[in-house]
Design an enzyme around this catalytic site. Structure first.
Site, PDB file in Angstrom:
ATOM      1  N   HIS A 137      -3.285  11.068   1.701  1.00 13.38           N
ATOM      2  CA  HIS A 137      -2.609  10.317   2.372  1.00 13.38           C
ATOM      3  C   HIS A 137      -2.251  11.662   3.402  1.00 13.38           C
ATOM      4  CE1 HIS A 137      -1.714   7.041   5.095  1.00 13.38           C
ATOM      5  NE2 HIS A 137      -1.532   8.096   6.251  1.00 13.38           N
ATOM      6  N   GLU A 180      -3.646  -0.838   7.716  1.00 15.66           N
ATOM      7  CA  GLU A 180      -2.718  -0.062   8.585  1.00 15.66           C
ATOM      8  C   GLU A 180      -3.334  -0.813   9.964  1.00 15.66           C
ATOM      9  OE1 GLU A 180      -1.603   3.674   9.876  1.00 15.66           O
ATOM     10  OE2 GLU A 180      -2.992   3.815   7.321  1.00 15.66           O
ATOM     11  N   ASN A 189      -8.111   0.431   9.995  1.00 18.59           N
ATOM     12  CA  ASN A 189      -6.700   1.077  10.328  1.00 18.59           C
ATOM     13  C   ASN A 189      -6.668   0.409  12.058  1.00 18.59           C
ATOM     14  OD1 ASN A 189      -6.586   1.330   7.050  1.00 18.59           O
ATOM     15  ND2 ASN A 189      -5.641   3.625   8.091  1.00 18.59           N
ATOM     16  N   TYR A 202      -5.069   0.342  15.598  1.00 17.81           N
ATOM     17  CA  TYR A 202      -4.380   0.399  16.064  1.00 17.81           C
ATOM     18  C   TYR A 202      -3.791  -0.369  17.563  1.00 17.81           C
ATOM     19  CZ  TYR A 202      -1.135   2.257  12.608  1.00 17.81           C
ATOM     20  OH  TYR A 202      -0.348   2.259  12.025  1.00 17.81           O
ATOM     21  N   GLU A 218      -7.813   7.679   6.980  1.00 19.67           N
ATOM     22  CA  GLU A 218      -8.575   8.180   7.830  1.00 19.67           C
ATOM     23  C   GLU A 218      -9.328   9.562   7.542  1.00 19.67           C
ATOM     24  OE1 GLU A 218      -4.858   7.689  10.878  1.00 19.67           O
ATOM     25  OE2 GLU A 218      -4.774   5.481  10.880  1.00 19.67           O
ATOM     26  N   ARG A 261       1.031  -1.268  -0.371  1.00 20.48           N
ATOM     27  CA  ARG A 261       0.307  -0.101   0.305  1.00 20.48           C
ATOM     28  C   ARG A 261       0.846   1.087   0.042  1.00 20.48           C
ATOM     29  NH1 ARG A 261      -3.610   2.415   4.520  1.00 20.48           N
ATOM     30  NH2 ARG A 261      -4.367   4.063   3.542  1.00 20.48           N
TER      31      ARG A 261
HETATM   32  C1  FCB Z   1      -1.425   5.834  11.577  1.00 23.52           C
HETATM   33  C2  FCB Z   1      -1.702   6.742  10.129  1.00 23.52           C
HETATM   34  C3  FCB Z   1       0.061   6.198   9.379  1.00 23.52           C
HETATM   35  C4  FCB Z   1       1.126   6.499  10.573  1.00 23.52           C
HETATM   36  C5  FCB Z   1       0.529   5.732  11.741  1.00 23.52           C
HETATM   37  C6  FCB Z   1       1.578   5.034  12.784  1.00 23.52           C
HETATM   38  O1  FCB Z   1      -2.945   6.709  11.877  1.00 23.52           O
HETATM   39  O2  FCB Z   1      -2.441   6.773   8.719  1.00 23.52           O
HETATM   40  O3  FCB Z   1      -0.003   7.131   8.421  1.00 23.52           O
HETATM   41  O4  FCB Z   1       1.114   7.417  11.207  1.00 23.52           O
HETATM   42  O5  FCB Z   1      -0.987   6.048  12.088  1.00 23.52           O
END
Ligand code: FCB
Length: 510
Positions: A167, A414, A353, A355, A212, A123
Site C-alpha cells: 500500500h 474500500e 475500491n 468512492y 490501487e 484489512r
Molecule cells: C484510497 C487509498 C487509501 C485512502 C483512501 C481515502 O484511494 O487507497 O489509502 O487514502 O483513498
C-alpha cells in the site's frame, strides 16, 4: 489520494430516498450494547431479509503507513513515505506518519473496538520495509512478529485478517536502486511476498497484492504529489505501471507457491465507473461503453482517474486495451515475451475500491460517429469534506460493469468518506454525513447483489481517522475518531450504526 474527479449523478432514485438522515441519527444515540436491539426507526430485520450473501464479510480497511506509526522502531527500514513526509512543503502543515494512530502499539485496543462493532474482516497492509528494512536481504524478525501477533489477535476476536502486501510504502533502499522503473522490482516483490506468505499463510487466507495501482502511479509519478514525488514522462510512468503489474503477478505466484493453506488472492483496484446520466437505455449503454473505454486523455493527469480498463484488463484478461496501446504509441510499455502470462495469474476475486463515478450520456443521435459524452456536475452537487462528489450509484454500476466484463466475484475493498468530525459537548462524535453516505452506497450495493452480482464483502475506509497522505490529518475517514495529540479513540455514531447493519447482515438498511 489525488483524485480530480468529475463525477455526477442524480439523487432522485427511489431506493436511496428510503434512508433518511433522521433514522440514521436516532441510531447514532445508541451505545454499543444497544446495537443488539433494533431502533424504532429501523424495521426489525433478520438475516433472511438480507440482500447480501450469508457469508458476506463486513469489515474496515487501513494501511500500514497511514495507521501504524513506529516509523523507526524494532528494526524497521525507511520507506519512500518516511522520507517524503519530512520534506518541507509536501504534506499539509508538515505533518508525518511517524506516530499517526500508533496502531503498532495500540492494536489490541483497536481490535476490541472492532469486536464491539462486530466486524468479521479487517484489512491491513504489511509494511515491506518493516519486514525487509532494505527491501531485499535480511529479514527483520521483529517486523514479522508484529504482523504475526496482529493476525493472532484478530483471529482470537473472530475477525478474518485480509492482508495487503503493498500500500504504497516502497522501501527507500529499493527506490534508490531504480524502484518501480526497474525490471528487478517484480522479482524483489515476489521474494518479499514469499517471505510474508511463509510466515503468515498458516493463518491468513485472504490476500491482496497491490493497492490501487492507478492511484499509486498517478500520485507517485504523474502528478508527483505523493511519495516519491516524481513527475515522469508518459513513457516512464507507463513503464512503472507495467512493472507494477508484473510485480503483482510475481506476488501471486509466490503466495501460491508458499501458502500453507489454500489462499484467496485478489488485487485491490480503484475503480471510477461511468454512471448513466438518466435511466434511459441509451444512457445506460453509454455508461457501459465508457466504463472501459481508454481514450488517450485518460493517460494524462487531467482524466487519469477515469481510466479503468488499463488497470484491470492485463490482470484479469491478460492483455492491455488495444485502442489504448495504439494511442499511446511509442509511450506504451515495452512488453517482453512472457510478461502478459506473468501478469495474468488466476485470481480468486476482484477487489474494488469505489468512492465515486462520473456521469455520461449517449452522444448526439443524429451524428453517425457519436460517442458517449461526459456530463458535468450540476452546481451545488453534494460533496464530502474532501470535496469528492457523493455518487452512491457508483456502488451499483461499478460492481455490475466489473462483473459483466471480468466474471469475477467482487470484494469491495474500500469505500468511505471524510467528514469534519469533532468531539461534541456530550463527549460523543456525531457523524450523520458518514452514516447517510454509507447507507446510500450500501443500498446501491444491495441492488447489485439482488441482481446477481456475486459479492464477497464490504470493507469501510477506514477503521480509524488516520494520515491521509499529502492531506496529513485534515481528512477524517474513520468509524473511530482519533484525538491525535493523545491518540485516544472514540467510536463515532457511525461505528454504532455500522454494528447494527452488520448484525442484520445489511437487512436493517432496507
Ligand atoms: C484510497 C487509498 C487509501 C485512502 C483512501 C481515502 O484511494 O487507497 O489509502 O487514502 O483513498
Amino acid at each position: 489520494m489525488t483524485r480530480q474527479r468529475n463525477i455526477s449523478r442524480d439523487f432522485t432514485r427511489r431506493e436511496f430516498l428510503s434512508v433518511s438522515g433522521a433514522s440514521a441519527l436516532s441510531l447514532a444515540n445508541l451505545r454499543f450494547g444497544d446495537a443488539a436491539q433494533p431502533s424504532p426507526q429501523i424495521s426489525p430485520a433478520s438475516q433472511t431479509d438480507s440482500p447480501f450473501p450469508r457469508d458476506f464479510l463486513w469489515g474496515a480497511a487501513t494501511s500500514a503507513y497511514q495507521i501504524e506509526g513506529a516509523a523507526r522502531e524494532d528494526g524497521k527500514g525507511p520507506s519512500v513515505w518516511d522520507e517524503f513526509a519530512h520534506k518541507p512543503g509536501k504534506i499539509h502543515d508538515g505533518q508525518t506518519g511517524d506516530v499517526t494512530c500508533d496502531f503498532y502499539h495500540r492494536y489490541p485496543e483497536d481490535i476490541s473496538h472492532m469486536r464491539e462493532m462486530r466486524l468479521t474482516a479487517f484489512r491491513f497492509s504489511i509494511s515491506w520495509p518493516r519486514v525487509l528494512p532494505d527491501g531485499i536481504g535480511a529479514v527483520n524478525q521483529k517486523g514479522i512478529d508484529f504482523y504475526s501477533r496482529l493476525v493472532d489477535a484478530l483471529l482470537a476476536a473472530g475477525i478474518a485478517p485480509i492482508a495487503t502486501l503493498f500500500h504504497w510504502d516502497t522501501p527507500l533502499a529499493l527506490h534508490h536502486r531504480g524502484g518501480w522503473l526497474s525490471r528487478d522490482m517484480p522479482q524483489r516483490f515476489g521474494d518479499y511476498a514469499a517471505i510474508v506468505a511463509r510466515a503468515l499463510s498458516d493463518r491468513v487466507t485472504h490476500w491482496l497484492t497491490i493497492n490501487e495501482p492507478r492511484s499509486f502511479i498517478g500520485g507517485a509519478y504523474v502528478t508527483g504529489v505523493q511519495a516519491p514525488g516524481e513527475k515522469l514522462s508518459r513513457a516512464e510512468y507507463m513503464r512503472a505501471a507495467h512493472i507494477t503489474f508484473l510485480a503483482h503477478g510475481r506476488a501471486v505466484q509466490a503466495i501460491r507457491a508458499n501458502a500453507h493453506r489454500p489462499a484467496q488472492i485478489g488485487y485491490a483496484c480503484d475503480v471510477s465507473p461511468s454512471l448513466p446520466a438518466t435511466d434511459s437505455a441509451a444512457d445506460v449503454a453509454a455508461s457501459r461503453e465508457s466504463a472501459f473505454s481508454s481514450p488517450l486523455d485518460h493517460f494524462s493527469g487531467a482524466h487519469w482517474w477515469r481510466e479503468n480498463a488499463w488497470w484491470l484488463d492485463p490482470v484479469f484478461l491478460g492483455r492491455y486495451p488495444a485502442a489504448a496501446l495504439a494511442a499511446l504509441g511509442k509511450d506504451a510499455p515495452k512488453i517482453l515475451s512472457g510478461d502478459m502470462e506473468t501478469i495474468h495469474q488466476p485470481l480468486d476475486f476482484l477487489g474494488a475500491n469505489i468512492y465515486g463515478g462520473w456521469l455520461v450520456r449517449a452522444g448526439t443521435p443524429d451524428k453517425t460517429d457519436s460517442h458517449p459524452e461526459p456530463v458535468p456536475f450540476p452546481a451545488g452537487f453534494p460533496l464530502t469534506a474532501f470535496g469528492w462528489q457523493i455518487t452512491p450509484d457508483a456502488m451499483y454500476w461499478g460492481p455490475k460493469w466489473l462483473h459483466e466484463r471480468y466474471h469475477m466475484p467482487i470484494f469491495i475493498t474500500e469505500n468511505g468518506c471524510s467528514s469534519r468530525d469533532s468531539i461534541s459537548l456530550d463527549g460523543k462524535v456525531h457523524d450523520p454525513q458518514r452514516i447517510d453516505f454509507t447507507a446510500r452506497y450500501l443500498l446501491a450495493l444491495a441492488r447489485a447483489s439482488r441482481e446477481g452480482v456475486p459479492l464477497l464483502g464490504y470493507l469501510h475506509w477506514s477503521l480509524l481517522d488516520n494520515f491521509e497522505w499529502q492531506e496529513g490529518y485534515t481528512q477524517r475517514f474513520g468509524l473511530i475518531f482519533v484525538d491525535f495529540p493523545t491518540r485516544r479513540r472514540i467510536p463515532k455514531d457511525s461505528a454504532l450504526w455500522y454494528a447494527a447493519v452488520i448484525k442484520s447482515n445489511g437487512a436493517s438498511l432496507m
